[in-house]
Design a protein around this motif. Structure first.
Motif, PDB file in Angstrom:
ATOM      1  N   ILE A   5       0.835  -1.208   0.000  1.00 62.62           N
ATOM      2  CA  ILE A   5       0.000   0.000   0.000  1.00 62.62           C
ATOM      3  C   ILE A   5       0.865   1.251   0.000  1.00 62.62           C
ATOM      4  CG2 ILE A   5      -1.694   1.300   1.357  1.00 62.62           C
ATOM      5  CD1 ILE A   5      -2.855  -1.343   2.284  1.00 62.62           C
ATOM      6  N   TYR A   6       1.976   1.214   0.749  1.00 65.44           N
ATOM      7  CA  TYR A   6       2.897   2.358   0.749  1.00 65.44           C
ATOM      8  C   TYR A   6       3.468   2.588  -0.646  1.00 65.44           C
ATOM      9  CZ  TYR A   6       7.163   5.035   1.590  1.00 65.44           C
ATOM     10  OH  TYR A   6       8.160   5.974   1.520  1.00 65.44           O
ATOM     11  N   ASN A   7       3.888   1.519  -1.315  1.00 65.31           N
ATOM     12  CA  ASN A   7       4.402   1.656  -2.676  1.00 65.31           C
ATOM     13  C   ASN A   7       3.320   2.142  -3.638  1.00 65.31           C
ATOM     14  OD1 ASN A   7       6.983   0.781  -1.966  1.00 65.31           O
ATOM     15  ND2 ASN A   7       6.524  -1.373  -2.397  1.00 65.31           N
ATOM     16  N   PHE A   8       2.101   1.682  -3.412  1.00 68.19           N
ATOM     17  CA  PHE A   8       0.979   2.115  -4.259  1.00 68.19           C
ATOM     18  C   PHE A   8       0.772   3.622  -4.151  1.00 68.19           C
ATOM     19  CE2 PHE A   8      -3.623   2.897  -4.701  1.00 68.19           C
ATOM     20  CZ  PHE A   8      -3.823   2.414  -5.989  1.00 68.19           C
ATOM     21  N   LEU A  13       1.487   9.111  -6.364  1.00 67.91           N
ATOM     22  CA  LEU A  13       1.962  10.479  -6.156  1.00 67.91           C
ATOM     23  C   LEU A  13       2.949  10.874  -7.250  1.00 67.91           C
ATOM     24  CD1 LEU A  13       2.462  10.690  -2.266  1.00 67.91           C
ATOM     25  CD2 LEU A  13       0.711  11.826  -3.655  1.00 67.91           C
ATOM     26  N   SER A  14       3.821   9.940  -7.640  1.00 68.31           N
ATOM     27  CA  SER A  14       4.753  10.204  -8.737  1.00 68.31           C
ATOM     28  C   SER A  14       4.009  10.437 -10.043  1.00 68.31           C
ATOM     29  CB  SER A  14       5.726   9.032  -8.889  1.00 68.31           C
ATOM     30  OG  SER A  14       6.437   8.785  -7.692  1.00 68.31           O
ATOM     31  N   VAL A  15       2.942   9.663 -10.260  1.00 69.46           N
ATOM     32  CA  VAL A  15       2.139   9.825 -11.473  1.00 69.46           C
ATOM     33  C   VAL A  15       1.518  11.214 -11.528  1.00 69.46           C
ATOM     34  CG1 VAL A  15       0.054   9.033 -12.659  1.00 69.46           C
ATOM     35  CG2 VAL A  15       1.684   7.368 -11.773  1.00 69.46           C
ATOM     36  N   PHE A  16       0.933  11.662 -10.421  1.00 71.37           N
ATOM     37  CA  PHE A  16       0.287  12.968 -10.404  1.00 71.37           C
ATOM     38  C   PHE A  16       1.301  14.101 -10.587  1.00 71.37           C
ATOM     39  CE2 PHE A  16      -3.140  10.882  -7.635  1.00 71.37           C
ATOM     40  CZ  PHE A  16      -3.882  10.556  -8.760  1.00 71.37           C
TER      41      PHE A  16
END
Length: 395
Positions: A5-8, A13-16
């Motif tokens: 979940i942390y990686n998700f 966040l990187s995508v946004f």
């Protein structure tokens, strides 16, 4: 599970952040090669980000949304095409949602302007041809004013509220029925040891279909509530297909179909026609090329899910379907030009049977090779334990 979940969260966040950069580019860099060079690093990053996720559901959905859907939209965006360029005044929130998810901005159809002149004088030509003051034209009967009948029948086109409400009730009933069927499937898996492997594969087919519908329905609800946007229709009762053309073009995973049409089919067809290829043959070649690209993209998604070397069975699945669809289109265009077609009672089972048989042969073996079914059930168990712990803490 907590690490996943942390990686998700970190991945999205990187995508946004990357998409916010692309949104800024749209205001600063003109479309064409210069914008493409600015977007390419994001496209490459989106191919690597899903590797940080290992779960079937979180990793598979993320890979599909960003490595395939978002990347294809960004490539169109680089040349000023596609949904990201449809509205120059698009906000950042709408840009992010359109880039990542299969949604479109909800547009209300403006009411049709009433033709007041026809109501005042329904027969303008007669009033100007041979009618004197001594013999004036008769007043038109009130029959042309049909709206009262449409109000009584509940079919007023200018006020489609009742129609939308009816469609909403049908959609809720549809999801309710499929939810019950999905629950029944979950119970049947307890007896999987006593089932024939082919029967189990059939259950997996319906499981994937129902699961995709529910995931996309959740995305639709969030998009509608938060951003006033509407999810594009993804499935249109694919089990009612009457041909491969009907299945792939009008009923199954319509979001991917529309995206491949814009990014692969249309450019390929245009390039072939401009190079002198006959207009009858260009669409057939473009269709097969589209299935080739779809096969490679599905192979990539399967790699994200299993992290195993590709066996290329999934690619062969789409190559086979592309070839068969080309043959079907050729027969319809050249041989059966009079509009003759098989009865639905025959063509429907043939089309669906072909999809099932080829899926068992080529599509599901690599899917089961990395134990996607076992891993999915383990994730369901973890989710159940998590919900129990949350319930206990609230009580």
């Amino acid at each position: 599970m907590e690490g996943e979940i942390y990686n998700f969260i970190k991945v999205w966040l990187s995508v946004f952040v990357c998409l916010s950069y692309c949104y800024t580019i749209s205001k600063k860099v003109s479309k064409g090669l210069s914008r493409l060079l600015c977007v390419l690093p994001v496209v490459c990053l989106f191919l690597f980000l899903p590797l940080d996720l290992h779960s079937i559901h979180l990793g598979g959905v993320t890979a599909f949304f960003i490595a395939w859907l978002a990347n294809f939209k960004l490539l169109l965006f680089a040349f000023g095409k596609g949904p990201l360029c449809s509205d120059p005044s698009i906000s950042l929130g709408h840009f992010l949602a359109l880039a990542c998810f299969p949604i479109k901005i909800q547009q209300s159809t403006p009411p049709k302007p009433q033709n007041t002149s026809s109501k005042v004088n329904p027969f303008p030509l007669e009033s100007q041809n041979g009618h004197s003051k001594e013999n004036p034209p008769q007043k038109p009967i009130e029959k042309p004013k049909n709206p009262p009948l449409s109000h009584l029948n509940g079919q007023n086109k200018e006020n489609p509220t009742s129609k939308k409400t009816q469609e909403g009730h049908i959609s809720l009933l549809n999801y309710a029925v499929k939810g019950v069927l999905l629950a029944i499937l979950a119970c049947l898996y307890d007896y999987s040891d006593h089932m024939h492997p082919k029967v189990l594969l059939i259950l997996y087919c319906f499981h994937i279909y129902f699961l995709l519908e529910f995931i996309l329905a959740i995305v639709a609800t969030l998009a509608r509530v938060l951003l006033g946007m509407e999810l594009e229709p993804q499935f249109k009762e694919p089990y009612l297909s009457t041909s491969l053309q009907d299945f792939w073009g009008k009923r199954w995973n319509l979001m991917v179909t529309n995206m491949l049409r814009i990014t692969v089919y249309n450019p390929t067809r245009h390039a072939l026609v401009t190079r002198g290829i006959n207009k009858k043959w260009a669409p057939l070649i473009a269709v097969f090329t589209t299935f080739v690209v779809s096969g490679f993209m599905h192979e990539l998604i399967f790699y994200y899910l299993g992290r195993l070397s590709p066996t290329w069975e999934v690619t062969w699945f789409f190559l086979l379907h592309g070839l068969c669809l080309v043959v079907e289109l050729f027969l319809k265009a050249v041989v059966f030009t009079g509009g003759w077609q098989l009865p639905r009672l025959i063509s429907g089972p043939l089309a669906i049977g072909f999809v099932f048989v080829t899926s068992f042969w080529l599509f599901f073996p690599p899917f089961l090779q990395f134990k996607a079914d076992v891993r999915a059930f383990e994730e369901y168990a973890l989710l159940g334990e998590f919900l129990k712990n949350v319930t206990r803490s609230l009580i």
